[in-house]
Every structure is written in structure tokens, then in C-alpha cells.
Design a protein around this motif. Structure first.
Motif, PDB file in Angstrom:
ATOM      1  N   TRP A 126       0.821  -1.208   0.000  1.00  0.00           N
ATOM      2  CA  TRP A 126       0.000   0.000   0.000  1.00  0.00           C
ATOM      3  C   TRP A 126       0.857   1.261   0.000  1.00  0.00           C
ATOM      4  O   TRP A 126       0.427   2.304  -0.501  1.00  0.00           O
ATOM      5  CB  TRP A 126      -0.903   0.019   1.235  1.00  0.00           C
ATOM      6  CG  TRP A 126      -2.036  -0.951   1.172  1.00  0.00           C
ATOM      7  CD1 TRP A 126      -2.409  -1.745   0.111  1.00  0.00           C
ATOM      8  CD2 TRP A 126      -2.961  -1.250   2.235  1.00  0.00           C
ATOM      9  NE1 TRP A 126      -3.496  -2.519   0.446  1.00  0.00           N
ATOM     10  CE2 TRP A 126      -3.871  -2.235   1.734  1.00  0.00           C
ATOM     11  CE3 TRP A 126      -3.115  -0.797   3.538  1.00  0.00           C
ATOM     12  CZ2 TRP A 126      -4.900  -2.747   2.527  1.00  0.00           C
ATOM     13  CZ3 TRP A 126      -4.141  -1.303   4.313  1.00  0.00           C
ATOM     14  CH2 TRP A 126      -5.023  -2.262   3.813  1.00  0.00           C
ATOM     15  N   GLN A 128       3.428   1.902  -1.669  1.00  0.00           N
ATOM     16  CA  GLN A 128       4.035   2.191  -2.967  1.00  0.00           C
ATOM     17  C   GLN A 128       3.058   2.935  -3.877  1.00  0.00           C
ATOM     18  O   GLN A 128       1.869   2.598  -3.928  1.00  0.00           O
ATOM     19  CB  GLN A 128       4.479   0.884  -3.639  1.00  0.00           C
ATOM     20  CG  GLN A 128       5.479   0.083  -2.830  1.00  0.00           C
ATOM     21  CD  GLN A 128       6.696   0.902  -2.464  1.00  0.00           C
ATOM     22  OE1 GLN A 128       7.304   1.558  -3.315  1.00  0.00           O
ATOM     23  NE2 GLN A 128       7.065   0.890  -1.179  1.00  0.00           N
ATOM     24  N   PRO A 129       3.525   3.936  -4.640  1.00  0.00           N
ATOM     25  CA  PRO A 129       2.660   4.668  -5.571  1.00  0.00           C
ATOM     26  C   PRO A 129       2.032   3.739  -6.607  1.00  0.00           C
ATOM     27  O   PRO A 129       2.618   2.733  -7.009  1.00  0.00           O
ATOM     28  CB  PRO A 129       3.612   5.671  -6.220  1.00  0.00           C
ATOM     29  CG  PRO A 129       4.710   5.847  -5.218  1.00  0.00           C
ATOM     30  CD  PRO A 129       4.886   4.504  -4.585  1.00  0.00           C
ATOM     31  N   LYS A 130       0.843   4.106  -7.032  1.00  0.00           N
ATOM     32  CA  LYS A 130       0.072   3.279  -7.958  1.00  0.00           C
ATOM     33  C   LYS A 130      -0.331   4.097  -9.198  1.00  0.00           C
ATOM     34  O   LYS A 130      -0.264   5.324  -9.203  1.00  0.00           O
ATOM     35  CB  LYS A 130      -1.211   2.771  -7.287  1.00  0.00           C
ATOM     36  CG  LYS A 130      -1.020   2.097  -5.940  1.00  0.00           C
ATOM     37  CD  LYS A 130      -0.308   0.776  -6.051  1.00  0.00           C
ATOM     38  CE  LYS A 130      -0.331  -0.011  -4.750  1.00  0.00           C
ATOM     39  NZ  LYS A 130       0.206   0.718  -3.586  1.00  0.00           N
ATOM     40  N   LEU A 135      -8.124   5.892  -7.015  1.00  0.00           N
ATOM     41  CA  LEU A 135      -7.144   5.513  -6.002  1.00  0.00           C
ATOM     42  C   LEU A 135      -7.828   5.540  -4.648  1.00  0.00           C
ATOM     43  O   LEU A 135      -8.416   6.553  -4.252  1.00  0.00           O
ATOM     44  CB  LEU A 135      -5.964   6.489  -6.008  1.00  0.00           C
ATOM     45  CG  LEU A 135      -4.851   6.196  -4.991  1.00  0.00           C
ATOM     46  CD1 LEU A 135      -4.086   4.938  -5.391  1.00  0.00           C
ATOM     47  CD2 LEU A 135      -3.895   7.385  -4.892  1.00  0.00           C
ATOM     48  N   LYS A 160      -4.886   0.575  -3.919  1.00  0.00           N
ATOM     49  CA  LYS A 160      -4.908   1.076  -2.540  1.00  0.00           C
ATOM     50  C   LYS A 160      -3.567   1.730  -2.210  1.00  0.00           C
ATOM     51  O   LYS A 160      -2.509   1.228  -2.573  1.00  0.00           O
ATOM     52  CB  LYS A 160      -5.198  -0.069  -1.569  1.00  0.00           C
ATOM     53  CG  LYS A 160      -6.474  -0.838  -1.919  1.00  0.00           C
ATOM     54  CD  LYS A 160      -6.623  -2.093  -1.073  1.00  0.00           C
ATOM     55  CE  LYS A 160      -7.788  -2.946  -1.540  1.00  0.00           C
ATOM     56  NZ  LYS A 160      -7.503  -3.649  -2.813  1.00  0.00           N
ATOM     57  N   PHE A 161      -3.651   2.835  -1.484  1.00  0.00           N
ATOM     58  CA  PHE A 161      -2.437   3.581  -1.168  1.00  0.00           C
ATOM     59  C   PHE A 161      -2.502   4.116   0.258  1.00  0.00           C
ATOM     60  O   PHE A 161      -3.560   4.537   0.719  1.00  0.00           O
ATOM     61  CB  PHE A 161      -2.271   4.752  -2.143  1.00  0.00           C
ATOM     62  CG  PHE A 161      -1.069   5.606  -1.860  1.00  0.00           C
ATOM     63  CD1 PHE A 161       0.208   5.154  -2.171  1.00  0.00           C
ATOM     64  CD2 PHE A 161      -1.202   6.850  -1.269  1.00  0.00           C
ATOM     65  CE1 PHE A 161       1.324   5.932  -1.908  1.00  0.00           C
ATOM     66  CE2 PHE A 161      -0.095   7.636  -1.008  1.00  0.00           C
ATOM     67  CZ  PHE A 161       1.168   7.180  -1.325  1.00  0.00           C
ATOM     68  N   ARG A 191       2.549  13.128  -1.155  1.00  0.00           N
ATOM     69  CA  ARG A 191       2.638  11.675  -1.305  1.00  0.00           C
ATOM     70  C   ARG A 191       1.543  11.156  -2.235  1.00  0.00           C
ATOM     71  O   ARG A 191       1.796  10.305  -3.104  1.00  0.00           O
ATOM     72  CB  ARG A 191       2.518  11.016   0.077  1.00  0.00           C
ATOM     73  CG  ARG A 191       3.807  10.973   0.852  1.00  0.00           C
ATOM     74  CD  ARG A 191       4.657   9.783   0.423  1.00  0.00           C
ATOM     75  NE  ARG A 191       4.060   8.531   0.859  1.00  0.00           N
ATOM     76  CZ  ARG A 191       4.248   7.369   0.253  1.00  0.00           C
ATOM     77  NH1 ARG A 191       4.984   7.301  -0.850  1.00  0.00           N
ATOM     78  NH2 ARG A 191       3.695   6.256   0.726  1.00  0.00           N
ATOM     79  N   ASN A 195       1.262   9.234  -6.982  1.00  0.00           N
ATOM     80  CA  ASN A 195       0.460   8.286  -7.747  1.00  0.00           C
ATOM     81  C   ASN A 195      -0.040   8.943  -9.031  1.00  0.00           C
ATOM     82  O   ASN A 195      -0.071  10.168  -9.147  1.00  0.00           O
ATOM     83  CB  ASN A 195      -0.752   7.841  -6.925  1.00  0.00           C
ATOM     84  CG  ASN A 195      -0.379   7.121  -5.641  1.00  0.00           C
ATOM     85  OD1 ASN A 195      -0.249   5.909  -5.619  1.00  0.00           O
ATOM     86  ND2 ASN A 195      -0.205   7.880  -4.552  1.00  0.00           N
TER      87      ASN A 195
END
Length: 305
Positions: A126, A128-130, A135, A160-161, A191, A195
Motif C-alpha cells: 500500500w 508504494q505509488p500506484k 485511487l 490502494k495507497f 505523497r 500516484n
């Protein structure tokens, strides 16, 4: 007159006292309410009359002039914090998002340390950027039970982040630690923008309130992306057919709106009711709901530190 910097509209306020005289937590006669408002609007300060304020924000709904007295109550608490030599340890321990500044002792970090290997692996993913159209931001409390979220069949395909120190800053802000709250929220915005996504889905109503109300009104920070609640997200999936209710609950239930519910808007509140109906609940409204919702009182724990 003092220039208020935390969202209160001093030029709208006529010191009528309606915001305080209808408070569920402080006991004010109309005369006492007017006296307190006259005092704290002439100069932002912590007043003994605010000792029972839990910063639920309901005074905003009672204000006939839309002066945002809820923001004033938080700003008054900030003056109390400034008068203290240091942040009480118990308060610092409850506030997430300050690990980057050396606040190592933290309730949420201790919870994470106690999780098993599988849960910790989920949390690392979670963090880590997606890249995704939608999101889902996983807030502090939901990160305490990662397997439950990750194992949800409705959310199995959702990006998921949320890393251990990613926090909206709500409890720092509610505690009167505005500068810390600002930095926590700003770090979260930075942050999130690591993403690549079109829309942010938020599971926590407090996080949604911070992102859509407190950041723009108090700090002048407006997220450059749309924000919707997880309730709206679930409804969209049901209506689009990507999720379905296989076993309706078929039960009666009472809906208790949180203090922040009304501030998140009518769409937020109606999505909860529509979703309850969609899963088979027949709901009844409690006497204090919507713009007059009661509060759990958590914010009041920070008054004395």
C-alpha cells in the motif's frame, strides 16, 4: 481587530452567540454565549468558557451568518497550545504523520509493529505509488486491519495507497497543533500526488473533511483532484454491476451520523443511506443526525493534553 488566519470569517460574525448557546457540550445561556463570542472574536484566545468544546464543528451549522465559528474554536485552542512549554507526551503519541520530523513514539506505529508478516506485506504494498483511474486512500485506522481491507471482494481490484506515516493531520489540527497539522497534510498531498490517478476515494470521513474543507478553508491548500467517499464508490459499483449484493442483510438499523458527516455534504450523507438500503437495511434516523449530529467526543481529549 485581530486577523484570524484559520478559516474563521470575522467580518461575518455579529457575536449573536447562537453558535454556542445551542451547543450540546458546553452549557451557555444566550447571554454567556454572547459574552464568550465577544471576547474571543475581539482577540483569538483560549477562554475558560471553551473548556467543554470538543471541536465537533456543529456550531458552524448553527451560525446564521456562515462565519465558520468551528474554525474559531480550533484557533482558540491553538493559543492554549502555544502557552504550553511542550506538547504533552500522551498527545504526541496519539498523532500520526510526524515520523518525518522525529516523533518516533506513536500509537499507530506500535500497532503496525504488532501485526503479523502477512499484514506487514500488505502495508508495504500500500505504501508504494500506484497508477489507476481511482485511487483508494487507506487512512490510519483502516491500516490497523490491512487483511480485512485487502480481503474484501468488493475492493479486490481497487488500487490502494497509504504508508505508515501518511496521515491527513486531523488529530494534530483538532488538538490545536496547526503548524504540525499543516505539515502533515502537506506531506500527504505530496505523497498522494506520487500516484497517477483521476480520482481519490477516501474511506475515512475525517480524512475527507480535512481534504475538502479544512485544507482549503484553513490552510489555503486545495487538492488538485476530485475526492469521493467510499460509500459513493460502493454505490457506483453496485449500480454499474461490478459489485452486487448476494446476501441482503434484511434487518432494521438506526443511522447515527458522525459529527463530520454534514460537513462532508448531502451527497456523503445520502450515499450512506442509499448504500444501507442497497444491502437490505431498513433504517431509522436518530433524533440528532445530519446538521445536529452528536459526537463521540474524541477531540475533547486534547483540551488539557
Amino acid at each position: 481587530m485581530t486577523t484570524f488566519t484559520r478559516g474563521f470569517r470575522a467580518d461575518h460574525c455579529n457575536q449573536c452567540g447562537q453558535c454556542l448557546s445551542g451547543c450540546h457540550y458546553g452549557v451557555f445561556t444566550p447571554k454567556q454565549a454572547r459574552e464568550v463570542m465577544l471576547k474571543i472574536t475581539s482577540e483569538a484566545q483560549w477562554a475558560p468558557g471553551l473548556a467543554d468544546c470538543i471541536r465537533c464543528g456543529k456550531c458552524d451549522q448553527r451560525c446564521p451568518e456562515e462565519a465558520r465559528p468551528g474554525s474559531l474554536m480550533r484557533e482558540c485552542l491553538e493559543y492554549r497550545r502555544r502557552a504550553q512549554e511542550k506538547v504533552p507526551f500522551s498527545m504526541a503519541y496519539a498523532i500520526n504523520g510526524m515520523g518525518a520530523e522525529g516523533w518516533r513514539a506513536n500509537f499507530f506505529r506500535d500497532v503496525y509493529r504488532g501485526l503479523g508478516a502477512a499484514d506487514k506485506k500488505i502495508l508495504r504494498d500500500w505504501a508504494q505509488p500506484k497508477k489507476s483511474k481511482d485511487l483508494l486512500f487507506i487512512g490510519c485506522t483502516d491500516r490497523m486491519m490491512p487483511a480485512a481491507v485487502e480481503g474484501s471482494s468488493a475492493l479486490r481490484n481497487s488500487a490502494k495507497f497509504g504508508g505508515p506515516d501518511d496521515c491527513c493531520g486531523v488529530w494534530a489540527i483538532q488538538a490545536g497543533l496547526f503548524e504540525e497539522g499543516y505539515r502533515i497534510a502537506e506531506r500527504l498531498l505530496n505523497r498522494i500526488q506520487e500516484n497517477r490517478f483521476d480520482r481519490l476515494v477516501v474511506g475515512c470521513g475525517h480524512c475527507q473533511k480535512v481534504l475538502t474543507r479544512i485544507l482549503p478553508e484553513t490552510f489555503g491548500l486545495t487538492p488538485p483532484f476530485p475526492v469521493i467517499s467510499i460509500y459513493e464508490y460502493f454505490l457506483e459499483m453496485i449500480e454499474a454491476g461490478s459489485a452486487r449484493v448476494t446476501r441482503p442483510i434484511n434487518a432494521d438499523a438506526a443511522i447515527s451520523d458522525p459529527c463530520f458527516g454534514y460537513e462532508n455534504g448531502t451527497v456523503y450523507l445520502e450515499a450512506i443511506r442509499r448504500l444501507a438500503a442497497a444491502i437490505g437495511l431498513t433504517v431509522s434516523e436518530l433524533p440528532h443526525n445530519r446538521d445536529d449530529a452528536l459526537c463521540c467526543g474524541y477531540g475533547g481529549l486534547f483540551n488539557d493534553g
